[in-house]
Scaffold this motif. Sequence first.
Motif, short mmCIF file in Angstrom:
data_model
loop_
_atom_site.label_atom_id
_atom_site.label_comp_id
_atom_site.label_asym_id
_atom_site.label_seq_id
_atom_site.Cartn_x
_atom_site.Cartn_y
_atom_site.Cartn_z
N HIS A 1 5.57 43.01 -0.09
CA HIS A 1 6.70 42.37 0.61
C HIS A 1 6.40 40.91 0.93
CE1 HIS A 1 7.10 46.67 1.39
NE2 HIS A 1 8.39 46.47 1.61
N ALA A 2 5.12 40.53 0.94
CA ALA A 2 4.75 39.13 1.22
C ALA A 2 5.45 38.16 0.27
CB ALA A 2 3.22 38.97 1.11
N LEU A 3 5.82 38.61 -0.92
CA LEU A 3 6.46 37.73 -1.90
C LEU A 3 7.83 37.24 -1.46
CD1 LEU A 3 5.70 39.41 -5.36
CD2 LEU A 3 4.25 37.97 -3.97
N ILE A 4 8.50 38.02 -0.59
CA ILE A 4 9.88 37.64 -0.23
C ILE A 4 9.93 36.70 0.97
CG2 ILE A 4 10.88 39.73 -1.22
CD1 ILE A 4 11.15 40.88 1.56
N GLY B 1 11.26 32.65 -13.52
CA GLY B 1 12.14 33.09 -14.60
C GLY B 1 12.30 34.58 -14.76
N LEU B 2 11.33 35.35 -14.21
CA LEU B 2 11.40 36.82 -14.37
C LEU B 2 10.90 37.46 -13.09
CD1 LEU B 2 11.70 39.47 -16.04
CD2 LEU B 2 9.37 39.06 -16.91
N VAL B 3 11.71 38.37 -12.53
CA VAL B 3 11.32 39.15 -11.35
C VAL B 3 11.17 40.61 -11.78
CG1 VAL B 3 12.13 40.06 -9.14
CG2 VAL B 3 12.39 37.64 -9.65
N ILE B 4 9.98 41.16 -11.52
CA ILE B 4 9.71 42.57 -11.85
C ILE B 4 9.48 43.30 -10.54
CG2 ILE B 4 8.18 44.16 -13.08
CD1 ILE B 4 7.36 41.72 -14.85
N ILE B 5 10.19 44.39 -10.34
CA ILE B 5 10.04 45.17 -9.11
C ILE B 5 9.62 46.59 -9.50
CG2 ILE B 5 11.20 46.06 -7.06
CD1 ILE B 5 13.12 43.62 -7.39
N ASP B 6 8.43 46.99 -9.04
CA ASP B 6 7.89 48.30 -9.40
C ASP B 6 8.16 49.30 -8.29
OD1 ASP B 6 6.68 50.18 -10.98
OD2 ASP B 6 4.65 49.70 -10.31
N GLU B 7 8.34 50.57 -8.70
CA GLU B 7 8.67 51.63 -7.74
C GLU B 7 9.77 51.13 -6.82
OE1 GLU B 7 7.70 54.74 -7.73
OE2 GLU B 7 6.42 54.39 -9.46
N MET C 1 18.47 44.57 0.34
CA MET C 1 18.37 43.17 0.77
C MET C 1 17.01 42.57 0.44
SD MET C 1 21.32 42.57 1.93
CE MET C 1 22.73 43.15 2.85
N GLN C 2 15.96 43.40 0.55
CA GLN C 2 14.61 42.91 0.23
C GLN C 2 14.54 42.49 -1.23
OE1 GLN C 2 12.49 46.46 1.43
NE2 GLN C 2 11.60 45.40 3.17
N ARG C 3 15.08 43.32 -2.12
CA ARG C 3 15.04 42.99 -3.55
C ARG C 3 15.83 41.71 -3.82
NH1 ARG C 3 16.36 48.74 -4.31
NH2 ARG C 3 18.40 48.15 -5.04
N ALA C 4 17.00 41.58 -3.17
CA ALA C 4 17.88 40.45 -3.45
C ALA C 4 17.25 39.12 -3.05
CB ALA C 4 19.21 40.64 -2.72
N LYS C 5 16.34 39.13 -2.06
CA LYS C 5 15.70 37.87 -1.63
C LYS C 5 14.93 37.21 -2.76
CE LYS C 5 15.17 38.11 3.37
NZ LYS C 5 14.22 38.12 4.50
N LEU C 6 14.31 38.01 -3.62
CA LEU C 6 13.55 37.44 -4.73
C LEU C 6 14.46 36.74 -5.74
CD1 LEU C 6 10.75 40.01 -5.67
CD2 LEU C 6 10.44 37.65 -4.95
N TRP C 7 15.68 37.23 -5.85
CA TRP C 7 16.59 36.71 -6.87
C TRP C 7 17.08 35.30 -6.55
CZ3 TRP C 7 20.14 41.66 -7.03
CH2 TRP C 7 19.33 42.77 -7.34
N THR C 8 16.89 34.89 -5.29
CA THR C 8 17.41 33.58 -4.89
C THR C 8 16.34 32.49 -4.94
OG1 THR C 8 16.89 34.02 -2.57
CG2 THR C 8 19.09 34.67 -3.34
N LYS C 9 15.16 32.81 -5.48
CA LYS C 9 14.04 31.85 -5.45
C LYS C 9 14.02 30.95 -6.68
CE LYS C 9 11.03 34.42 -2.29
NZ LYS C 9 10.69 33.43 -1.28
#
Length: 712
Positions: free
Chosen positions: A390-393, A403-409, A416-424
């Motif tokens: 979670h430190a990544l967000i 350019g590429l976001v990979i989310i495992d499990e 909302m946590q996942r979406a935060k990475l998409w805005t970087k």
Amino acid sequence: MVDNTISWHMRPSVLDSEIKFIPGVGPKRAQLLEKELGIRTFKDLLYTFPFRYVDRSKFYLISELHPDMPYIQLKGKFVRFETVGNGRSARYLGYFSDGRSSIEVVWFQGVKWVKDKYKIGVEYVLFGKPTAFNGKLNIAHPEIEQPKTEEGIINTAIHGVYSSTEKLKDGFLSTKAFSRIIATLLQMTLHQIDETLPEHIVKQLKLLPLREALLNIHFPKNSQLLAHAVQRLKFEELFYIQLNLLKQKVIRERTTNGLVCKVVGDKFNTFYSSYLPFPLTGAQKRVIKEMRADMGSGRQMNRLLQGDVGSGKTLVALMMSLIASDNGYQVSLMAPTEILANQHYESITGMLKDMPVKVALLTGSTRKKARTAIHEGLLSGEINILIGTHALIEDVVQFSNLGLVIIDEQHRFGVMQRAKLWTKNHLPPHILVMSATPIPRTLAMTIYGDLEVSVIDELPPGRKPITTMHFTDSQRRRLFGFMKEQIDLGRQVYVVYPLIKESEKMDYKDLEDGYESITRAFPLPEYQTVVLHGKMKAEDKDISMNQFASGKAHIMVATTVIEVGVNVPNASVMVIESSERFGLSQLHQLRGRVGRGAEQSYCILMSGYKLSKESKKRLDTMVATNDGFEIAEADLKLRGPGDLEGTQQSGIPFDLKIANLAKDGQLLQYARRVAEEILEEDPTLAQPQHAVLRYQLQQLSADKAVNLKEIS
């Protein structure tokens, strides 16, 4: 073209009214219904459907009754009443006769009301469930009424039974009272309820109009009309879920430009030719080809990669990362736990070896100095791949060119946590979500209906299927003998427990007790046993993990903290204690911790001797198959989608009111086809006849936003 949605927006719906305004409800009951069942508005109440139905046209003789029967109906008279016992243990008994035999009717509460209400010698209709007590049949707290035909909406032979709670029953909100309130509500509002599907769909699919469907779901005139009502309401529920997902996909494809990754350059080619740890399977080649096409298309990739435990998803993710890097983009890989993030870091750096690809690890445990260096390396573009939790967000984590976001499990992360990475990034990065928890097709279509799906359905060459066996506690000596045989062959063993400490309420093996018995059976210095559970300090976990991973420890006694992220190829035996306690998907995940080397591996399911029918079916399924998708389908049928781990976080922030994903797969696919046809003809739903669709989707989005706030 005139936008007809304004008429839908401007017209306030009677169904938005609060239930306290229904005669017979009032503020106190309204508060109770909201607290117990989440029913606040007229609509909430109308869409609270019976969970089963009983035919009230049939009467039984008392002599025909037995305790295994469901709810039954009798006609007869009370011949006497008596009070038995004193004080709190007192109960009131009535002896009910049909003229041939009699049965005991018992009340534990509301005795004063019962004494005043029911009389000897008066004919009544009694409705309840027969049970056995002290060798005799009785019926507790039945519904009782005089035999007369009721006027109005409730006059039907097929009666719905509604979910209830003890507090609702204490508030005199029985099924019968519930039915009367819904009958009142329908009489008040039925003529004001607007159709929620376009007229052409209702006619084309020969569906019941909404008003008829709602009337017959609560008060069916006959079994045929009930079936039509159920079909109509199930179709509508599944149709709007699919229309919502597919419309999002259409909008994204039309409006969201993707980063173009057409180059397959030095990093990818060097890795493929010189560093590939084993030949790719046909399935891995297929999904890489699908992703290459996505990333080079100019559209944003949104893809789910499903693959069973050990199928090689991490290798595929790394190869897509190298394509992103070849095109000048950075990659972020987020995992739900530090154990799994560390595992990915070690696995990926191990595969890359001395290649000029800079990989960094960022977790909650990363020291301040290292964290600062990572932040600088990301902004300068020096770091190619960032792996973390979670430190990544965190807002402070900024990329030069993500350019590429990979989310495992990914099911372990909130939406909302996942979406935060998409805005970087200035343009949305490509998205790859991975799951080692196989998801049944119907559930995948509901959770991930807006994503493309890739499946790795082959294991790497050389992997042998895991042999699964079911032992009961009486076979523990045999288990220990087998463990010793495997350790003598140089193998290692996991023993997993559901609890850390013994629970008075649960008769399951606990880890502390199990650790003691194992160290007695496998004593030092010949055998080394380590412990791993979620309440240990991080440094103690690392010591245990390192001892086991290095081969110094023969046995690891653990809780389900090892479900993901622990990869020790030499471990060939997984013992799962109290296995009847675990769900199928979790059992399958735990089994996947072994079978990672070339040697034959084993999973032993330990349980008590007495098992429920459902527990036995779960364990039999595990013994019969290693196929994760087959297991996921079985799990869905046994438990339903609401109970499957992760579904709430995965993107079903709403409850299905009537449809059942385990049983309604065909209807779901049909509803999806209808939604696809509509969007092919009218992608933005701008045509006047689709105004109702636009309005309903806005309502669904509003409900979803409220629920997302609650779960994120």
